[in-house]
Design an enzyme around this catalytic site. Structure first.
Site, PDB file in Angstrom:
ATOM      1  N   GLU A 177       1.547  -4.595  -2.362  1.00 54.60           N
ATOM      2  CA  GLU A 177       1.723  -3.152  -2.153  1.00 54.60           C
ATOM      3  C   GLU A 177       1.837  -2.389  -3.469  1.00 54.60           C
ATOM      4  O   GLU A 177       2.055  -1.183  -3.473  1.00 54.60           O
ATOM      5  CB  GLU A 177       2.965  -2.901  -1.296  1.00 54.60           C
ATOM      6  N   HIS A 202      25.333  -7.144  41.007  1.00 54.33           N
ATOM      7  CA  HIS A 202      24.598  -6.869  42.251  1.00 54.33           C
ATOM      8  C   HIS A 202      23.583  -5.744  42.064  1.00 54.33           C
ATOM      9  O   HIS A 202      22.421  -5.861  42.458  1.00 54.33           O
ATOM     10  CB  HIS A 202      25.587  -6.505  43.363  1.00 54.33           C
ATOM     11  N   ARG A 241      11.094  -6.770  10.523  1.00 48.49           N
ATOM     12  CA  ARG A 241      11.819  -5.939   9.553  1.00 48.49           C
ATOM     13  C   ARG A 241      13.311  -6.273   9.554  1.00 48.49           C
ATOM     14  O   ARG A 241      14.031  -5.935  10.489  1.00 48.49           O
ATOM     15  CB  ARG A 241      11.624  -4.466   9.895  1.00 48.49           C
ATOM     16  N   ARG A 276      10.331 -10.188   6.596  1.00 47.51           N
ATOM     17  CA  ARG A 276      10.417  -9.563   5.282  1.00 47.51           C
ATOM     18  C   ARG A 276      11.881  -9.449   4.886  1.00 47.51           C
ATOM     19  O   ARG A 276      12.693  -8.895   5.631  1.00 47.51           O
ATOM     20  CB  ARG A 276       9.773  -8.173   5.296  1.00 47.51           C
ATOM     21  N   CYS A 291       0.187  -5.320   7.045  1.00 50.85           N
ATOM     22  CA  CYS A 291       1.269  -4.975   7.967  1.00 50.85           C
ATOM     23  C   CYS A 291       1.645  -3.504   7.854  1.00 50.85           C
ATOM     24  O   CYS A 291       2.618  -3.068   8.462  1.00 50.85           O
ATOM     25  CB  CYS A 291       2.494  -5.856   7.707  1.00 50.85           C
ATOM     26  N   GLY A 347       0.871  -3.977   2.187  1.00 49.71           N
ATOM     27  CA  GLY A 347       1.663  -2.841   2.662  1.00 49.71           C
ATOM     28  C   GLY A 347       0.917  -1.573   2.324  1.00 49.71           C
ATOM     29  O   GLY A 347       1.014  -1.058   1.202  1.00 49.71           O
ATOM     30  N   SER A 348       0.147  -1.070   3.276  1.00 47.81           N
ATOM     31  CA  SER A 348      -0.766   0.034   2.961  1.00 47.81           C
ATOM     32  C   SER A 348      -0.016   1.325   2.635  1.00 47.81           C
ATOM     33  O   SER A 348      -0.544   2.178   1.907  1.00 47.81           O
ATOM     34  CB  SER A 348      -1.738   0.269   4.119  1.00 47.81           C
ATOM     35  N   ASN A 349       1.191   1.502   3.135  1.00 47.56           N
ATOM     36  CA  ASN A 349       1.926   2.729   2.830  1.00 47.56           C
ATOM     37  C   ASN A 349       2.252   2.822   1.342  1.00 47.56           C
ATOM     38  O   ASN A 349       1.941   3.803   0.669  1.00 47.56           O
ATOM     39  CB  ASN A 349       3.232   2.786   3.642  1.00 47.56           C
ATOM     40  N   ASP A 350       2.905   1.779   0.811  1.00 50.61           N
ATOM     41  CA  ASP A 350       3.266   1.817  -0.608  1.00 50.61           C
ATOM     42  C   ASP A 350       2.046   1.680  -1.510  1.00 50.61           C
ATOM     43  O   ASP A 350       1.993   2.280  -2.595  1.00 50.61           O
ATOM     44  CB  ASP A 350       4.280   0.715  -0.931  1.00 50.61           C
TER      45      ASP A 350
END
Length: 821
Positions: free
Chosen positions: A699, A439, A529, A597, A770, A720-723
């Site tokens: 990456e 409710h 992820r 992934r 990504c 994967g721009s970070n790695d």
């Protein structure tokens, strides 16, 4: 008959004036028997031939209600009781409502009406046998409309046996048209008390006291997402679920794949189900009572997958029928019950869903906390996807409601429809008990305020007068934080936002926000992820589940046993939980692509999972160590990878979510890619089979340098721009000492991006990104558009802003917006 009523008269089949059997009713009969009974008749008549079971019964018409008051000359007294009522004076409302109920109940039932009710009841006894008990349900003539639910405003009487008990229940039902909450509800929505009448439904009691019952919706009640059936279930009679007195089990079924022939439960959540409503012994005055459930009952689902899928079938058939009848899509709110004697599932009510279905999809409203909140005081099920703050007011019972002040946070054990006049003034609602269809949850959605239900301990932890922030914008879990936590609200008109030629996809790991996130303008999910799902919903290392004997800590072994106790074997726990998490994300965006992934934990992160330390190496630099593709074919993890594959196979083949694409992370060498593809094929995930596409993360500089060779193995590349930045610049992105040197906009990194995009295009392979970079840096997003990248996958909070920026860049480049919606 009171001239203001305007109800239809006439004599029904069999010469009865005030009785209509369900088989003789349809949705066109709302003026005669109200929305609930008209819907029961429609279901019984039209859906029974399609295999939907509905208990038989009859309606006492709204004309009978008028006849009762006409014969007793009760109209003037009712006007005197209700005219000039101030609904916000709680004490005066209660007194006037009680007087109105006395007038109606005291009017009794005329002899001709009594005779018709008893004759119809005997016909029902002849059909079902002398042990028959009935449910007596109210059905207002203005009830169950697409824009006003009237749910729970009048009374229901269960397990009614014998003619005299039935007649008394009918009198009480008529009187319940004037409960405090019903009067207040009508005034709020502009309904005239004297232009609303009450019909009564009398139907066979389904013996769910011996089994289970619940509520289901043909959409997700939180987000308004329309491609699922949402089912709640608890032991015993259904009033506990409807009123929110119990925390039920929850299930989702994906409608599009179900209609294609796939039979799988998308997602399930075990509720505590601490009580159940059953028939009371004959010596007790009340017809029903609540009793505690056993620990064994609480620890298992109260219905099985076969039941869930049959209920979903009912819901889909009903929604299709009602939508065709209405000439528009018509989501439904339904009540169901399982009979413990015959084992059958019955639908006992259906009405239009009146809250989530009314949301305007063209305007996106997003609430989000700003900064890091403190530890929550209590948590529960989130309702409303909003955030609000205020002073706590703990209400111990209905007699304390007059003390409540507008703008306070209402905290209670549970709520009932009697509380609604006060609930509409609350900033937020927090309850000890209840699930997402209780409710308090239903009213909170209708009012547009956040509610956290089923906390278990809110009334003991929270104190009146303290300031709190109630957040329901962080997924399925709702949080009550101490103090004033700052938050922002962003509203976006999506109706005029075109789609760019560059596909804008979303990075997502949390299944709990998937349905809501799907309303963002998007072209699918570019990065789902798997690690988030494993960390949040599985919590255990897959190898520890497969080999608990190698876990040398007794506490950890006990935790593993506790997590997996509902499953035939620990491996099934991992596979089902992972499949449900990924499946929920895939269903939310279906049929758009969802790129999943495969797990990309580093060894130190795997070691932090339950039991993980017994299976992971200790590495000096896990960032460059035993991670990604290298793990999948290594003897130390190959069995764990097999579980990941089993879950993905289940998502694609059992659930039918073939929009899932797989992505291999951190694939250092071409030969490694070949071995991973061979392992995937061995586990039933062969590239190209059932249109399966497999991408690889781009990456590592070697992925760019050898992009032509990698392109022969994989269907696409996701940067994967970070790695990639880490490995191009030689910077450990986890190190604070050299953090200043980490910059995705460095010319060397941009050159690698160019080579990757051009290499993918040269090989006619998909190119996307990504990583974090386009979400953080508009100039990098602009550079990627200029390169002609196929897609960008962004964090949800940057999708709108980046989409607008991409559109501006494409206009400058003379590129036409996408024709796809």
């Amino acid at each position: 008959m009171e001239h203001e009523m305007g109800t239809e008269g006439g004599v029904g089949a069999g010469g009865l004036r005030y009785i209509r059997w369900f088989k003789d009713l349809s949705l066109e009969d709302i003026p005669l028997v109200g929305g609930k009974n008209a819907s029961l008749g429609e279901m019984y008549r039209e859906l029974t031939p399609q295999g939907v079971k509905v208990p038989n019964g009859f309606a006492v018409t709204a004309e009978a209600y008028c006849h009762v008051l006409d014969e007793a000359a009760a109209w003037p007294a009712l006007h005197e009781a209700l005219d000039d009522l101030n609904p916000d004076d709680v004490a005066d409302l209660a007194a006037r409502a009680a007087r109105a109920r006395e007038i109606v109940y005291g009017a009794g039932l005329p002899a001709d009406l009594k005779g018709e009710i008893l004759a119809a009841y005997q016909d029902l006894v002849a059909e079902y046998g002398p042990e028959l008990s009935v449910a007596v349900r109210s059905s207002a003539t203005a009830e169950d409309l697409p824009t006003a639910s009237f749910a729970g405003q009048q009374e229901t009487y269960l397990n009614v046996r014998g003619g005299e008990a039935l007649l008394d229940a009918c009198r009480r039902c008529f009187a319940s048209l004037f409960t405090d909450r019903a009067i207040h509800y009508r005034i709020d929505r502009g309904f005239d008390h004297f232009k609303v009448a009450l019909s009564i439904g009398v139907m066979k009691m389904v013996r769910s006291d011996l089994a289970a019952s619940g509520v289901m919706f043909s959409l997700d009640t939180e987000s308004g997402f329309r491609d699922v059936v949402f089912i709640t279930a608890a032991y015993g009679l259904g009033e506990n679920v409807v009123q929110g007195a119990v925390d039920p089990d929850e299930f989702y079924v994906h409608k599009p794949t179900f209609e294609q022939g796939y039979r799988a439960v998308l997602r399930r959540k075990l509720g505590s189900k601490k009580i159940k409503m059953v028939y009371a012994p004959a010596r007790i005055r009340e017809a029903v009572r609540n009793v505690p459930t056993s620990p064994e009952e609480r620890d298992r689902y109260c219905i099985d997958d076969e039941d869930v899928l049959k209920l979903a079938d009912y819901a889909i058939k009903l929604e299709r029928h009602y939508s065709e009848k209405a000439g528009e899509h018509r989501p439904l709110d339904m009540e169901w019950a399982k009979d413990g004697l015959d084992g059958e599932l019955y639908l006992v009510q259906a009405r239009p869903e009146t809250v989530a279905s009314q949301k305007k999809a063209a305007v996106l409203e997003e609430y989000r906390l700003e900064g890091s909140p403190p530890a929550p005081l209590v948590t529960g099920r989130a309702v409303g996807m909003r955030i609000a703050g205020g002073q706590v007011h703990v209400i111990g019972g209905v007699d304390r409601l007059p003390d409540f002040r507008p703008g306070e946070v209402l905290v209670a054990d549970t709520t009932t429809p009697d509380w609604e006049p006060v609930m509409k003034t609350a900033a937020a609602i927090v309850t000890n008990r209840g699930g997402r269809t209780c409710h308090a949850a239903i009213v909170a959605r209708e009012l547009g305020i956040p509610a956290v239900v089923g906390t278990g301990n809110a009334t003991t932890v929270l104190e009146s007068g303290q300031t709190v922030t109630v957040s329901c914008a962080e997924g399925d879990t709702g949080y009550v934080y101490p103090g004033e936590v700052p938050f922002a609200v962003e509203r976006t008109d999506l109706s005029s936002l075109p789609r760019p030629a560059t596909r804008i996809m979303i990075n997502l790991g949390n299944p709990e926000v998937a349905f809501a996130t799907s309303f963002l303008p998007n072209d699918g999910v570019g990065l789902a992820r798997m690690e988030f799902i494993i960390n949040e919903y599985i919590k255990a290392h897959p190898m520890a589940l497969l080999h608990p004997d190698r876990v040398q800590d007794a506490w950890e072994r006990a935790q593993l046993e506790s997590l997996t106790r509902h499953y035939a074997e620990p491996a099934e726990y991992f596979v089902q939980r992972l499949a449900e998490g990924v499946g929920t994300i895939a269903a939310a965006f279906y049929p758009k692509p969802v790129v999943v992934r495969l797990s990309d934990f580093k060894s130190n992160e795997y070691a932090s999972l339950l039991g993980g330390r017994w299976f992971e190496p200790r590495e000096e630099n896990p960032m460059l160590g035993f991670r990604g593709a290298a793990r999948y074919v290594h003897p130390d993890y190959a069995e764990g990878f097999a579980l990941e594959c089993a879950a993905m196979k289940r998502v694609r083949e059992d659930m039918g979510l073939t929009n899932v694409r797989l992505m291999v992370p951190f694939c250092r060498r071409v030969e490694e890619g070949e071995r991973v593809l061979a392992a995937l094929a061995e586990h039933g995930l062969e590239r190209g089979r059932h249109d399966l596409e497999i991408y690889v993360m781009c990456e590592i500089p070697n992925n760019v340098v050898q992009i032509d060779a990698f392109a022969r193995l994989f269907d696409g590349f996701s940067i994967g721009s970070n790695d990639l930045t880490q490995l191009v610049l030689g910077v450990d992105r986890d190190s604070e000492m050299v953090a200043d040197a980490f910059d995705e906009r460095d010319p060397g990194v941009k050159e690698m991006l160019r080579l990757a995009v051009e290499g993918a295009r040269r090989n006619r392979r998909h190119s996307g990104i990504c990583g974090q970079a386009p979400s953080d840096y508009p100039e990098l997003a602009e550079y990627l558009v200029e390169l002609g990248i196929d897609s960008m996958s962004l964090n949800p909070d940057t999708v709108i802003r980046t989409t607008r920026h991409v559109l501006e860049v494409e206009r400058r480049l003379g590129r036409s917006p996408s024709a796809t919606e």
